[in-house]
Enzyme design. Structure first.
Site, PDB file in Angstrom:
ATOM      1  N   SER A 299       0.813  -1.292  -0.039  1.00  0.00           N
ATOM      2  CA  SER A 299      -0.006   0.041   0.063  1.00  0.00           C
ATOM      3  C   SER A 299       0.948   1.170   0.090  1.00  0.00           C
ATOM      4  O   SER A 299       2.078   1.274   0.278  1.00  0.00           O
ATOM      5  CB  SER A 299      -0.898   0.260   1.246  1.00  0.00           C
ATOM      6  OG  SER A 299      -1.858  -1.142   1.356  1.00  0.00           O
TER       7      SER A 299
ATOM      8  N   SER B  73      -3.333  -3.454  -2.698  1.00  0.00           N
ATOM      9  CA  SER B  73      -2.908  -2.296  -2.471  1.00  0.00           C
ATOM     10  C   SER B  73      -3.791  -1.322  -1.881  1.00  0.00           C
ATOM     11  O   SER B  73      -4.750  -0.980  -2.871  1.00  0.00           O
ATOM     12  CB  SER B  73      -1.983  -1.548  -3.604  1.00  0.00           C
ATOM     13  OG  SER B  73      -1.164  -0.639  -3.130  1.00  0.00           O
TER      14      SER B  73
ATOM     15  N   ASP C 156      -4.077   2.591  -1.646  1.00  0.00           N
ATOM     16  CA  ASP C 156      -3.567   3.549  -2.420  1.00  0.00           C
ATOM     17  C   ASP C 156      -4.480   4.741  -2.022  1.00  0.00           C
ATOM     18  O   ASP C 156      -5.521   5.059  -2.708  1.00  0.00           O
ATOM     19  CB  ASP C 156      -3.302   3.677  -3.755  1.00  0.00           C
ATOM     20  CG  ASP C 156      -2.517   2.238  -4.319  1.00  0.00           C
ATOM     21  OD1 ASP C 156      -1.831   1.826  -3.156  1.00  0.00           O
ATOM     22  OD2 ASP C 156      -2.766   1.889  -5.303  1.00  0.00           O
TER      23      ASP C 156
END
Length: 430
Positions: free
Chosen positions: A292, A330, A332
């Site tokens: 991340s 991830s 983000d």
């Protein structure tokens, strides 16, 4: 464990008394701009989010223990980072803010009220996934000691997963570590790399962590400052790109590996190899993209919350230019704030605020994209090769080979562009 640069350590007396190792000082490593990698634009004097007037950053770094994959061993490689939009003195005074998630496989607490009100009260805290609750509690108890519990009652705390290098299920971050990050926050240069919340993070298969950068617009474009701070823990090696150079394709070795007699067990590490063979391995040894990145953008430009939402969205472009895809695993998540004053005059019900005309906002978009890229690379360049949980070792991005790749494609700039420091006003003698 290799020594970390002294600028990457902000250890409290609390940590020292707990027996945490304090690595020997070492010379700070060059940043991207020192190597001639500029991403365009002119920086502020510190090339950091603290170039935005009033912003302060603090870290608590926890490093202790060795782990070669033996039962009972614990490697602590984690910490806390605090970003205070108005510094400690103005911590309870709200700023306009907005958030945006390119991919939501992560957490940023307190954002429902940020989105509802368009305002952020208090700091933005960064740590690892499992200790987000302890840091949230730490903000509240820190506020209670200052009679600010109501003002800071919905802390904004972000996380990325450091379980490859840190004993993440040991829950080593405590409320007092959040207190330390807040108490030590200051302006000026910001420690980067394996420090604070970024201590145990990886980035594009190299060691990652905290990175920062800024842009100062020309006076003709408003003269505003944009600062970015990242906690970098994302990305596939093959996709890493710097100024259009396919760095991930040029640097295919130095993959994460393990030391010790026992091969690590657990999710995402089934293909890991022993370190003596790692320099020749050109295939992924981890599940790439399973990470991340948290990105905080600050500016002194007079922007309203809907405009800050636009700024936060543009972070995605800078991340994408570096090779981020917003992969499924991830998180983000981005937050942008403006430091213009919101508080109405005493006894007044109406606050007078300014708004930059949208016809003049595009330079801020460009500055955000540029500073995002540079902050990510600064995080990687500052980090050191680290061995952590279960004997996992993650290598630092080799600066000499990065420079060689940039030269190969003709992408080094001869002279970094930086906003000069203003000379101090001479004191008058009587």
């Amino acid at each position: 464990m290799r020594a970390l640069p002294s600028v990457l350590l902000c250890l409290s007396m609390t940590l020292a008394s707990a027996g945490l190792a304090q690595p020997a000082p070492a010379k700070a490593k060059p940043r991207a701009r020192d190597l001639g990698i500029t991403f365009g634009g002119r920086t502020g004097p510190n090339n950091a989010i603290t170039d935005v007037p009033g912003v302060e950053v603090g870290h608590t770094t926890l490093i202790s223990g060795e782990d070669r994959g033996e039962p009972g061993q614990r490697a602590v490689r984690t910490g806390v980072t605090a970003v205070l939009p108005r510094g400690k003195d103005g911590v309870a005074e709200a700023v306009f803010a907005a958030t945006f998630a390119l991919n939501g496989n992560g957490e940023l607490t307190g954002t429902h009220w940020v989105e509802e009100s368009g305002q952020l009260s208090g700091p933005v805290m960064l740590t690892n996934t499992n200790d987000i609750g302890a840091v949230r509690d730490g903000v509240i108890t820190w506020a209670m000691k200052r009679d600010l519990a109501w003002d800071l009652g919905l802390p904004v705390v972000a996380e990325t997963w450091d379980g490859f290098l840190n004993d993440i299920y040991g829950f080593h971050v405590k409320a007092e570590h959040a207190h330390q990050a807040l108490d030590t926050a200051r302006g000026g240069p910001v420690p980067e790399g394996a420090v604070g919340g970024g201590t145990g993070m990886m980035c594009h298969g190299f060691k990652g962590g905290i990175g920062t950068a800024s842009r100062k617009l020309p006076d003709a474009e408003g003269g505003h400052t944009v600062g970015v701070l990242v906690q970098c823990n994302y990305g596939a090696r093959r996709l890493l790109s710097v100024e259009g150079v396919p760095v991930g394709e040029e640097l295919t070795d130095l993959r994460p590996c393990y030391v010790g007699a026992r091969k690590p067990e657990g999710p995402f590490i089934g293909n890991m190899v022993a370190c003596p063979a790692s320099s020749g391995v050109t295939r992924p040894t981890l599940n790439e993209g399973a990470g991340s990145i948290i990105i905080v953008v600050g500016t002194d430009a007079p922007l309203l919350p809907h405009q800050l939402k636009r700024i936060a969205r543009r972070v995605s472009l800078g991340l994408g230019k570096m090779g981020g895809l917003g992969e499924n695993y991830s998180g983000d998540i981005f937050l942008a704030f403006s430091t213009q004053r919101l508080k109405p005059a005493a006894q007044a019900r109406i606050a007078s605020v300014a708004m930059l005309d949208n016809d003049h906002i595009t330079p801020l978009f460009e500055a955000t994209v540029q500073a995002t890229q540079e902050a990510i690379l600064n995080a990687m360049l500052a980090a050191e090769t680290t061995t952590g949980a279960k004997g996992v070792r993650v290598f630092a991005l080799p600066q000499d080979r990065l420079v060689k790749a940039m030269k190969k494609y003709g992408r080094l700039s001869p002279a970094p562009a930086r906003e000069p420091q203003k000379p101090a006003t001479p004191k008058r003698t009587p």
